[in-house]
Design a protein around this motif. Structure first.
Motif, mmCIF file in Angstrom:
data_model
loop_
_atom_site.group_PDB
_atom_site.id
_atom_site.type_symbol
_atom_site.label_atom_id
_atom_site.label_comp_id
_atom_site.label_asym_id
_atom_site.label_seq_id
_atom_site.Cartn_x
_atom_site.Cartn_y
_atom_site.Cartn_z
ATOM 1 N N MET A 85 0.909 -1.465 0.271
ATOM 2 C CA MET A 85 -0.122 0.186 -0.076
ATOM 3 C C MET A 85 1.122 1.602 -0.217
ATOM 4 O O MET A 85 1.748 1.054 1.494
ATOM 5 C CB MET A 85 -0.159 -0.491 0.661
ATOM 6 N N LYS A 86 0.542 2.174 -0.974
ATOM 7 C CA LYS A 86 1.541 3.796 -1.216
ATOM 8 C C LYS A 86 1.450 4.191 -0.053
ATOM 9 O O LYS A 86 0.140 4.399 1.007
ATOM 10 C CB LYS A 86 1.190 4.126 -2.119
ATOM 11 N N ASP A 87 2.461 5.029 0.409
ATOM 12 C CA ASP A 87 1.791 6.161 1.314
ATOM 13 C C ASP A 87 0.795 6.850 1.299
ATOM 14 O O ASP A 87 0.571 7.225 0.024
ATOM 15 C CB ASP A 87 3.213 7.499 1.403
ATOM 16 N N GLY A 88 0.608 7.607 1.826
ATOM 17 C CA GLY A 88 -1.710 8.340 1.523
ATOM 18 C C GLY A 88 -2.481 8.650 2.996
ATOM 19 O O GLY A 88 -2.369 7.172 3.328
ATOM 20 N N PRO A 89 -3.493 9.082 2.638
ATOM 21 C CA PRO A 89 -4.780 8.897 3.221
ATOM 22 C C PRO A 89 -5.190 7.636 3.332
ATOM 23 O O PRO A 89 -5.302 7.282 4.953
ATOM 24 C CB PRO A 89 -5.300 9.705 2.489
ATOM 25 N N GLU A 90 -4.615 6.132 2.180
ATOM 26 C CA GLU A 90 -5.504 5.323 3.243
ATOM 27 C C GLU A 90 -4.425 4.596 3.684
ATOM 28 O O GLU A 90 -5.111 3.490 4.997
ATOM 29 C CB GLU A 90 -5.476 4.275 1.684
ATOM 30 N N ARG A 91 -2.917 4.545 3.881
ATOM 31 C CA ARG A 91 -1.899 3.712 4.925
ATOM 32 C C ARG A 91 -1.992 4.441 6.105
ATOM 33 O O ARG A 91 -2.497 4.417 7.112
ATOM 34 C CB ARG A 91 -0.751 4.416 4.186
ATOM 35 N N ALA A 92 -2.768 6.068 6.274
ATOM 36 C CA ALA A 92 -3.070 6.308 7.676
ATOM 37 C C ALA A 92 -3.849 6.082 8.029
ATOM 38 O O ALA A 92 -4.208 5.251 9.108
ATOM 39 C CB ALA A 92 -3.069 7.980 7.751
ATOM 40 N N LEU A 93 -5.360 5.724 7.471
ATOM 41 C CA LEU A 93 -6.343 5.558 8.067
ATOM 42 C C LEU A 93 -6.111 4.215 8.834
ATOM 43 O O LEU A 93 -6.549 3.604 9.886
ATOM 44 C CB LEU A 93 -7.356 6.190 6.897
ATOM 45 N N VAL A 94 -5.355 2.707 8.080
ATOM 46 C CA VAL A 94 -5.851 1.430 8.155
ATOM 47 C C VAL A 94 -4.559 1.929 9.134
ATOM 48 O O VAL A 94 -5.113 1.265 10.455
ATOM 49 C CB VAL A 94 -4.745 0.793 6.879
ATOM 50 N N ALA A 95 -3.732 2.629 9.163
ATOM 51 C CA ALA A 95 -2.738 2.330 10.236
ATOM 52 C C ALA A 95 -3.166 3.256 11.629
ATOM 53 O O ALA A 95 -2.560 2.166 12.912
ATOM 54 C CB ALA A 95 -1.407 3.752 10.215
ATOM 55 N N ARG A 96 -3.903 4.392 11.422
ATOM 56 C CA ARG A 96 -5.010 4.721 13.107
ATOM 57 C C ARG A 96 -5.553 3.342 13.231
ATOM 58 O O ARG A 96 -6.299 3.663 14.878
ATOM 59 C CB ARG A 96 -6.067 5.412 12.083
ATOM 60 N N TYR A 97 -6.829 2.496 13.160
ATOM 61 C CA TYR A 97 -7.098 2.082 12.938
ATOM 62 C C TYR A 97 -6.791 0.414 13.910
ATOM 63 O O TYR A 97 -6.961 -0.286 14.756
ATOM 64 C CB TYR A 97 -8.061 0.843 12.320
ATOM 65 N N ILE A 98 -5.268 0.198 13.315
ATOM 66 C CA ILE A 98 -4.205 -0.710 12.936
ATOM 67 C C ILE A 98 -3.989 -0.261 15.121
ATOM 68 O O ILE A 98 -4.016 -1.170 15.401
ATOM 69 C CB ILE A 98 -2.980 -1.397 12.586
ATOM 70 N N GLY A 99 -3.512 0.947 15.336
ATOM 71 C CA GLY A 99 -2.993 1.471 16.708
ATOM 72 C C GLY A 99 -4.028 1.540 17.277
ATOM 73 O O GLY A 99 -4.343 0.833 18.613
ATOM 74 N N ARG A 100 -5.838 1.937 17.239
ATOM 75 C CA ARG A 100 -6.737 1.268 18.162
ATOM 76 C C ARG A 100 -6.405 0.096 18.771
ATOM 77 O O ARG A 100 -7.188 0.224 19.520
ATOM 78 C CB ARG A 100 -7.843 2.066 17.703
ATOM 79 N N ALA A 101 -6.455 -0.996 17.729
ATOM 80 C CA ALA A 101 -7.003 -1.999 17.837
ATOM 81 C C ALA A 101 -5.925 -2.883 18.745
ATOM 82 O O ALA A 101 -6.420 -3.871 19.692
ATOM 83 C CB ALA A 101 -6.897 -2.898 16.542
ATOM 84 N N ALA A 102 -4.471 -2.223 17.959
ATOM 85 C CA ALA A 102 -3.249 -2.932 19.310
ATOM 86 C C ALA A 102 -3.600 -2.352 21.019
ATOM 87 O O ALA A 102 -3.832 -3.435 21.948
ATOM 88 C CB ALA A 102 -2.118 -2.128 18.965
ATOM 89 N N THR A 103 -4.422 -1.153 20.656
ATOM 90 C CA THR A 103 -4.482 -0.572 22.859
ATOM 91 C C THR A 103 -5.863 -1.345 23.071
ATOM 92 O O THR A 103 -5.889 -1.525 23.720
ATOM 93 C CB THR A 103 -4.839 1.041 22.279
ATOM 94 N N GLY A 104 -6.588 -1.417 22.163
ATOM 95 C CA GLY A 104 -7.602 -2.213 22.727
ATOM 96 C C GLY A 104 -7.667 -3.560 23.107
ATOM 97 O O GLY A 104 -8.424 -3.609 23.775
ATOM 98 N N GLY A 105 -6.882 -4.272 21.804
ATOM 99 C CA GLY A 105 -7.167 -5.924 22.320
ATOM 100 C C GLY A 105 -6.120 -6.249 23.391
ATOM 101 O O GLY A 105 -6.307 -7.463 24.163
ATOM 102 N N ARG A 106 -5.121 -5.532 23.633
ATOM 103 C CA ARG A 106 -4.172 -5.947 24.685
ATOM 104 C C ARG A 106 -5.362 -6.522 26.126
ATOM 105 O O ARG A 106 -4.525 -7.575 26.524
ATOM 106 C CB ARG A 106 -3.379 -4.766 25.331
ATOM 107 N N PRO A 107 -6.122 -5.649 26.294
ATOM 108 C CA PRO A 107 -7.112 -6.531 27.642
ATOM 109 C C PRO A 107 -7.203 -7.540 27.644
ATOM 110 O O PRO A 107 -7.888 -7.729 28.581
ATOM 111 C CB PRO A 107 -7.350 -4.851 28.776
ATOM 112 N N LEU A 108 -7.824 -7.595 26.223
ATOM 113 C CA LEU A 108 -8.322 -8.567 25.682
ATOM 114 C C LEU A 108 -7.673 -10.387 25.214
ATOM 115 O O LEU A 108 -8.230 -11.022 24.930
ATOM 116 C CB LEU A 108 -9.323 -8.739 24.912
ATOM 117 N N GLY A 109 -6.353 -10.290 25.425
ATOM 118 C CA GLY A 109 -5.254 -11.005 24.895
ATOM 119 C C GLY A 109 -4.936 -11.018 23.731
ATOM 120 O O GLY A 109 -5.042 -12.316 23.053
ATOM 121 N N LEU A 110 -5.836 -10.300 23.288
ATOM 122 C CA LEU A 110 -4.800 -10.100 21.916
ATOM 123 C C LEU A 110 -3.490 -9.278 21.778
ATOM 124 O O LEU A 110 -3.522 -8.038 21.812
ATOM 125 C CB LEU A 110 -6.163 -9.123 21.161
ATOM 126 N N SER A 111 -3.187 -9.626 21.191
ATOM 127 C CA SER A 111 -1.232 -8.780 20.211
ATOM 128 C C SER A 111 -1.711 -8.190 19.199
ATOM 129 O O SER A 111 -2.524 -9.050 17.804
ATOM 130 C CB SER A 111 -0.809 -9.004 20.429
#
Length: 161
Positions: free
Chosen positions: A11-37
């Protein structure tokens, strides 16, 4: 359980990649307490073989080589099963509770997924019977992983019926 998105192509740099990164970051934070990495993103090179069948076969070998032992494979394919976000979150919770080591969401290349990947899949999942651009599918996959963590934790982000 480790969450991974395995995608054919970069995926090239751009708004789509930034949006994926935002959701990945949120999932990482929310997943830790649930036993998800994770989630981690693994980008695989698209095959340069001449025929679509040969490209799918070569890409399938690369995809399957990325799967950890005892992992769940969810193949994203427009011919797959439709699930609600709650249903998908429930599956993730079940697989985690079964001590599966990883959950890999697989996004195929331009020619789709080889039958060997579909056959190995624990779930062939469709976001829609429509064909979507690769970048949008990656955004949707990342968002659904994030949404699953919010559903499992009771966070108000998901406001389903």
């Amino acid at each position: 359980m480790r969450l991974v998105i395995i995608a054919l192509g970069r995926m090239k740099d751009g708004p789509e990649r930034a949006l994926v990164a935002r959701y990945i970051g949120r999932a990482a934070t929310g997943g830790r307490p649930l036993g998800l990495s994770g989630p981690a993103i693994v980008e695989l090179a698209e095959s340069r073989e001449r025929s679509a069948e040969a490209r799918r076969r070569e890409e399938a070998r690369a995809i399957l080589a990325q799967l950890p032992e005892n992992s769940v494979l969810v193949a994203l394919d427009e011919r797959g099963k439709s699930l609600s976000s709650e249903g998908f979150a429930g599956r993730i919770s079940q697989w985690r509770d079964e001590n599966r080591t990883a959950l890999a969401l697989v996004i195929g290349g331009a020619d789709g997924l080889d039958e060997t990947v579909r056959a190995r899949a624990d779930l062939v999942l469709s976001f829609s019977p429509m064909t979507w651009p690769h970048q949008i599918v990656r955004i949707m996959a990342a968002e659904q992983l994030y949404r699953a963590t919010t559903i499992l934790s009771g966070h108000p982000y998901h406001r389903g019926d």
